[in-house]
Design an enzyme around this catalytic site. Structure first.
Site, PDB file in Angstrom:
ATOM      1  N   GLY A  14       0.056 -38.751 -36.341  1.00  0.00           N
ATOM      2  CA  GLY A  14       0.230 -37.811 -37.456  1.00  0.00           C
ATOM      3  C   GLY A  14       1.710 -37.527 -37.721  1.00  0.00           C
ATOM      4  O   GLY A  14       2.143 -37.458 -38.880  1.00  0.00           O
ATOM      5  N   ARG A  95     -17.012 -42.724 -20.634  1.00  0.00           N
ATOM      6  CA  ARG A  95     -16.856 -43.205 -22.010  1.00  0.00           C
ATOM      7  C   ARG A  95     -17.778 -42.407 -22.948  1.00  0.00           C
ATOM      8  O   ARG A  95     -17.412 -42.020 -24.046  1.00  0.00           O
ATOM      9  CB  ARG A  95     -17.218 -44.697 -22.048  1.00  0.00           C
ATOM     10  CG  ARG A  95     -16.471 -45.498 -23.091  1.00  0.00           C
ATOM     11  CD  ARG A  95     -17.053 -46.895 -23.190  1.00  0.00           C
ATOM     12  NE  ARG A  95     -18.356 -46.887 -23.835  1.00  0.00           N
ATOM     13  CZ  ARG A  95     -18.539 -46.887 -25.143  1.00  0.00           C
ATOM     14  NH1 ARG A  95     -17.505 -46.914 -25.948  1.00  0.00           N
ATOM     15  NH2 ARG A  95     -19.747 -46.864 -25.663  1.00  0.00           N
ATOM     16  N   ASN A 102     -15.303 -36.635 -29.044  1.00  0.00           N
ATOM     17  CA  ASN A 102     -14.634 -37.071 -30.280  1.00  0.00           C
ATOM     18  C   ASN A 102     -15.571 -37.021 -31.489  1.00  0.00           C
ATOM     19  O   ASN A 102     -15.117 -36.803 -32.613  1.00  0.00           O
ATOM     20  CB  ASN A 102     -14.015 -38.455 -30.083  1.00  0.00           C
ATOM     21  CG  ASN A 102     -12.667 -38.349 -29.366  1.00  0.00           C
ATOM     22  OD1 ASN A 102     -11.893 -37.432 -29.628  1.00  0.00           O
ATOM     23  ND2 ASN A 102     -12.400 -39.245 -28.450  1.00  0.00           N
ATOM     24  N   ARG A 158      -0.429 -57.597 -35.299  1.00  0.00           N
ATOM     25  CA  ARG A 158      -0.150 -57.964 -33.907  1.00  0.00           C
ATOM     26  C   ARG A 158      -0.269 -59.486 -33.738  1.00  0.00           C
ATOM     27  O   ARG A 158       0.583 -60.126 -33.109  1.00  0.00           O
ATOM     28  CB  ARG A 158      -1.135 -57.243 -32.979  1.00  0.00           C
ATOM     29  CG  ARG A 158      -0.780 -55.771 -32.821  1.00  0.00           C
ATOM     30  CD  ARG A 158      -1.863 -54.974 -32.128  1.00  0.00           C
ATOM     31  NE  ARG A 158      -1.350 -53.664 -31.700  1.00  0.00           N
ATOM     32  CZ  ARG A 158      -2.125 -52.628 -31.416  1.00  0.00           C
ATOM     33  NH1 ARG A 158      -3.446 -52.727 -31.511  1.00  0.00           N
ATOM     34  NH2 ARG A 158      -1.591 -51.495 -31.026  1.00  0.00           N
ATOM     35  N   HIS A 182     -12.911 -53.082 -33.946  1.00  0.00           N
ATOM     36  CA  HIS A 182     -11.554 -52.815 -33.443  1.00  0.00           C
ATOM     37  C   HIS A 182     -11.674 -52.595 -31.940  1.00  0.00           C
ATOM     38  O   HIS A 182     -11.738 -51.495 -31.459  1.00  0.00           O
ATOM     39  CB  HIS A 182     -11.005 -51.570 -34.128  1.00  0.00           C
ATOM     40  CG  HIS A 182      -9.606 -51.238 -33.711  1.00  0.00           C
ATOM     41  ND1 HIS A 182      -8.564 -52.112 -33.829  1.00  0.00           N
ATOM     42  CD2 HIS A 182      -9.073 -50.098 -33.188  1.00  0.00           C
ATOM     43  CE1 HIS A 182      -7.451 -51.529 -33.394  1.00  0.00           C
ATOM     44  NE2 HIS A 182      -7.740 -50.321 -33.002  1.00  0.00           N
TER      45      HIS A 182
END
Ligand code: APR
Length: 317
Positions: A14, A95, A102, A158, A182
């Site tokens: 951010g 996990r 989240n 990348r 991803h």
């Protein structure tokens, strides 16, 4: 110039987003929301605002702990989340625990965007990328062409960087495509990657390319390991702004993004990294790529991994 960009989460990514928006004079107004105490978002904005005379940029920066600061944003970029770090009792969250935390944060983000910036284009960077953008989409009931995840720009950058280094050519001579989720199942598409329009295999051996592709899949982790704490933050921020600019300036640029698929690539109802045309309407077209048999197999594997994560998301109401 964009009127307003909203940013959710004012941590490492951010912070780069805000300073880079000012440096590019990309928007007239920036609204930053971060729940961290005491007034973290205000502090971030004040720090960067005090540099605006040096930048020579008249950008209004407003930071807040609450979401009304997003009001009227044309774009919202989501970076909110918590990283995997030790709990107060010294143990690490699993996990699943981390995903659950989240997702809770993402539900707050979705509600905030829906309330204050319902017409904004939404670009999500927070990890796990495929799961978070899927959750945002579901909770916001967003239009598929106006919400996307930032992954492919970074993953292909990348790949380009590693191939350019091995070939001894400018990064500007590279074209590369990385498809899929991803994560470590992403699929660098060698058959669609070019150096000055020529096949990459003309410059770099197959063995070396295979190593580069493995490094690309693990590239996020490589940076995490080197930094010691936190994850890559400059490259993700710059990559998200590439998407913002393509839409804001109606560039019709072909860019890989995590897009909501409705049958393309044999996928329905999930977000997957694919090349799209980005223009004033957001995702204007999904581009199909002819894949080799091996690439098809690898993509199938990646799709299955994304499906599994999204099934976990669906279980977590
Ligand atoms: N609303 C707004 N901000 C929040 C919320 C919330 N509900 N919950 C957490 N945040 C904020 C945190 O306070 C923190 O400042 O999100 C910020 C995240 O910043 P960092 O921890 O520095 O993480 P960063 O490196 O910026 O990465 C953000 O992007 O690439 C992914 O894996 C990375 O998921 C992570 C995200």
């Amino acid at each position: 110039m964009i009127n307003k960009i909203g940013i959710v989460g004012g941590g490492n990514i951010g912070g780069v987003l805000v300073s880079e928006i000012v440096s590019r004079r990309l928007a007239r107004n920036v609204g930053l929301v971060d729940v961290a105490p005491p007034e973290f978002a205000k502090g971030k904005c004040l720090d960067i605002a005090e540099a605006t005379p040096v930048y020579g940029a008249d950008v209004n920066l407003e930071g807040s702990k609450t979401y009304e600061v997003l009001a009227g944003a044309d774009f919202v970029i989501n970076t909110a989340g918590v990283p995997r770090k030790a709990k107060p009792d010294g143990t690490f969250p699993s996990r699943e625990e981390l995903l659950a935390t989240n997702l809770k944060i993402t539900d707050l983000v979705a509600a905030g965007i829906k309330k204050y910036a319902p017409n904004a284009f939404v670009i999500s960077i927070a990890n796990p990328l495929d799961a978070i953008v899927y959750r945002l989409f579901k909770k916001m009931k967003a239009k598929p062409h106006r919400i996307m995840g930032m992954a492919g720009v970074l993953d292909s950058a990348r790949y380009k960087y590693f191939v350019a280094e091995a070939a001894g050519v400018s990064v500007e001579n590279l074209e590369a495509v990385v498809l899929g989720g991803h994560g470590d199942t992403m699929v660098p598409i060698r058959s669609a990657s070019r150096i000055y329009g020529l096949p990459v295999e003309q410059f770099v051996s197959k063995t070396k390319l295979a190593k580069i592709e493995a490094r690309t899949r693990a590239a996020g982790g490589e940076v995490v390991g080197l930094l010691g704490s936190g994850s890559a933050f400059v490259s993700p921020a710059i990559s998200a702004l590439e998407m913002v600019e393509a839409i804001a300036f109606d560039k019709k640029k072909i860019i890989p993004v995590a897009a909501y698929l409705q049958g393309e690539y044999g996928v329905k109802g999930l977000f997957l990294g694919v090349p799209v045309i980005l223009g004033k309407d957001g995702i204007e077209k999904i581009i199909k790529i002819k894949l080799t048999a091996d690439e098809k197999k690898a993509l199938k594997n990646s799709i299955n991994a994304v499906k599994k994560t999204c099934a976990e998301v669906d279980k977590n109401k």
